[in-house]
Design an enzyme around this catalytic site. Structure first.
Site, PDB file in Angstrom:
ATOM      1  N   SER A 196       3.956  -2.090  10.149  1.00 39.89           N
ATOM      2  CA  SER A 196       5.419  -2.183  10.477  1.00 39.89           C
ATOM      3  C   SER A 196       5.985  -3.494  10.194  1.00 39.89           C
ATOM      4  CB  SER A 196       5.710  -1.727  11.855  1.00 39.89           C
ATOM      5  OG  SER A 196       5.372  -0.524  12.275  1.00 39.89           O
TER       6      SER A 196
ATOM      7  N   GLU B  50      -6.654   4.451   8.084  1.00 38.00           N
ATOM      8  CA  GLU B  50      -6.413   5.988   7.624  1.00 38.00           C
ATOM      9  C   GLU B  50      -7.597   6.540   7.147  1.00 38.00           C
ATOM     10  OE1 GLU B  50      -2.780   5.354   5.969  1.00 38.00           O
ATOM     11  OE2 GLU B  50      -1.690   5.107   7.587  1.00 38.00           O
TER      12      GLU B  50
ATOM     13  N   GLU C 278      -4.722  -4.869  11.004  1.00 36.83           N
ATOM     14  CA  GLU C 278      -3.771  -3.895  11.029  1.00 36.83           C
ATOM     15  C   GLU C 278      -3.997  -3.262  12.515  1.00 36.83           C
ATOM     16  OE1 GLU C 278      -1.928  -2.740   7.004  1.00 36.83           O
ATOM     17  OE2 GLU C 278      -3.795  -1.693   7.384  1.00 36.83           O
TER      18      GLU C 278
ATOM     19  N   ASN D 275       0.880  -0.913   0.253  1.00 38.33           N
ATOM     20  CA  ASN D 275      -0.071   0.051   0.012  1.00 38.33           C
ATOM     21  C   ASN D 275       1.011   1.354   0.084  1.00 38.33           C
ATOM     22  OD1 ASN D 275      -1.838   2.065   0.661  1.00 38.33           O
ATOM     23  ND2 ASN D 275      -2.116   1.163   2.566  1.00 38.33           N
ATOM     24  N   TRP D 276       0.922   1.970  -1.179  1.00 38.74           N
ATOM     25  CA  TRP D 276       1.689   2.918  -1.337  1.00 38.74           C
ATOM     26  C   TRP D 276       0.990   4.276  -0.682  1.00 38.74           C
ATOM     27  CZ3 TRP D 276       4.644   2.912  -6.631  1.00 38.74           C
ATOM     28  CH2 TRP D 276       5.387   1.904  -6.914  1.00 38.74           C
ATOM     29  N   LYS D 277       0.215   4.154  -0.190  1.00 47.02           N
ATOM     30  CA  LYS D 277      -0.387   5.689   0.579  1.00 47.02           C
ATOM     31  C   LYS D 277      -0.303   6.701  -0.352  1.00 47.02           C
ATOM     32  CE  LYS D 277      -0.017   3.252   4.777  1.00 47.02           C
ATOM     33  NZ  LYS D 277       0.166   3.391   6.217  1.00 47.02           N
TER      34      LYS D 277
ATOM     35  N   GLY E  51       3.285   2.269  10.622  1.00 44.25           N
ATOM     36  CA  GLY E  51       4.002   3.408  10.412  1.00 44.25           C
ATOM     37  C   GLY E  51       4.693   3.856  11.804  1.00 44.25           C
TER      38      GLY E  51
ATOM     39  N   GLY F 139       3.085  -1.056   4.073  1.00 46.53           N
ATOM     40  CA  GLY F 139       3.166   0.145   3.635  1.00 46.53           C
ATOM     41  C   GLY F 139       4.566   0.666   3.532  1.00 46.53           C
ATOM     42  N   GLY F 140       5.037   1.283   4.413  1.00 50.17           N
ATOM     43  CA  GLY F 140       6.477   1.864   4.087  1.00 50.17           C
ATOM     44  C   GLY F 140       7.465   0.937   3.605  1.00 50.17           C
TER      45      GLY F 140
ATOM     46  N   HIS G 125      -9.500   0.772   5.333  1.00 60.85           N
ATOM     47  CA  HIS G 125      -8.154   1.010   5.985  1.00 60.85           C
ATOM     48  C   HIS G 125      -7.963   2.065   7.018  1.00 60.85           C
ATOM     49  CE1 HIS G 125      -3.873   2.535   6.719  1.00 60.85           C
ATOM     50  NE2 HIS G 125      -3.529   1.425   6.208  1.00 60.85           N
TER      51      HIS G 125
END
Ligand code: PGA
Length: 248
Positions: free
Chosen positions: A208, A95, A163, A9-11, A169, A229-230, A93
């Site tokens: 993470s 977010e 999650e 997930n590149w957000k 993150g 993510g990251g 998600h």
């Protein structure tokens, strides 16, 4: 046997320059036995779809509207994601739940919209730190699961992602026991609701995940892969996570 899935997930990260990372993932992906999904920002989706053509990598959106079309400025429908080459969409998600006030009914409606356009919905669940500390994790995840997952969910059209909000993150990861407890709980709820089909729905862990902790997380029961993510922004990291899944 459920196939493993590594989902990135590149957000709100990535411009055309980042497609080089996707190319590097594609080069490494040819021999993998794990399903691979990258959800870039919508602006990159069709270019990403072109970039991964002929490889095992699928691409998808990070959200969709519940409606197929209409006066919804700034929103994207499931059919638009499909038209751009997407095969999956992340729904619910944390977010989106926090930044845009999405509730379980919204997430179920978006997931149903995804099914209508033959997209796989990657439905996200997870507790906040406050809820974890108050001992409410299973209640929260159970409520989200019940309310966000449509009755039409199957192993083919749905992936779940657990999650914990406090692990996203932050570099903080639950203990393996905590991850296993929630994944086993989700599996039991899925089987209670969907019968044998509930065994087919994959459950990803997210929060993470990185090359250094992937092996141990993927050894936990009912962890069928990761939503990353990251560490999905860099091919070297994501490829290492895919290798860890292959070996799990
Ligand atoms: P992270 O994000 O891997 O950067 O913690 C995971 C996610 O939000 O899907």
């Amino acid at each position: 046997m459920r196939r493993k899935l590594a989902a990135g997930n590149w957000k709100m990260n990535g411009t055309a320059a980042n497609l080089a990372e996707l190319e590097a993932m594609k080069d490494a992906a040819n021999t993998q036995q794990t399903d691979i999904l990258i959800c870039p920002p919508t602006t990159l989706l069709s270019r990403a779809a072109d970039a991964v053509k002929g490889s095992v990598i699928a691409v998808g959106g990070q959200d969709c509207h519940a409606n197929a079309s209409g006066a919804h400025t700034g929103d994207i429908s499931a059919s638009m994601l499909a038209d751009a080459g997407g095969s999956h969409v992340i729904t619910g998600h944390s977010e989106r739940r926090v930044d845009h006030g999405e509730n379980d009914a919204d997430v179920a409606a978006k997931s149903t919209a995804a099914y209508a356009d033959d997209l796989v919905a990657v439905i996200c669940l997870g507790e906040s730190l406050e809820e974890r500390e108050a001992g409410q994790t299973l209640d929260v995840v159970g409520t989200q699961l019940a309310g966000s997952t449509p009755d039409a969910a199957t192993g083919a059209n749905t992936v779940l992602a657990y999650e914990p909000v406090w692990a996203i993150g932050t570099g903080k990861v639950p203990t393996l026991e905590q991850i296993g407890e929630v994944h086993d709980f989700i599996r039991a709820k899925l089987v209670a609701r969907f019968g044998a089909e509930g065994e087919k729905i994959r459950i990803l862990y997210g929060g993470s995940v990185k090359p250094s902790n992937a092996d141990e997380i993927f050894a936990v029961s009912n962890v069928d892969g990761a939503l990353v993510g990251g560490a999905s922004l860099k091919a070297a990291d994501f490829n290492a996570i895919i290798s860890a899944l292959d070996a799990a």
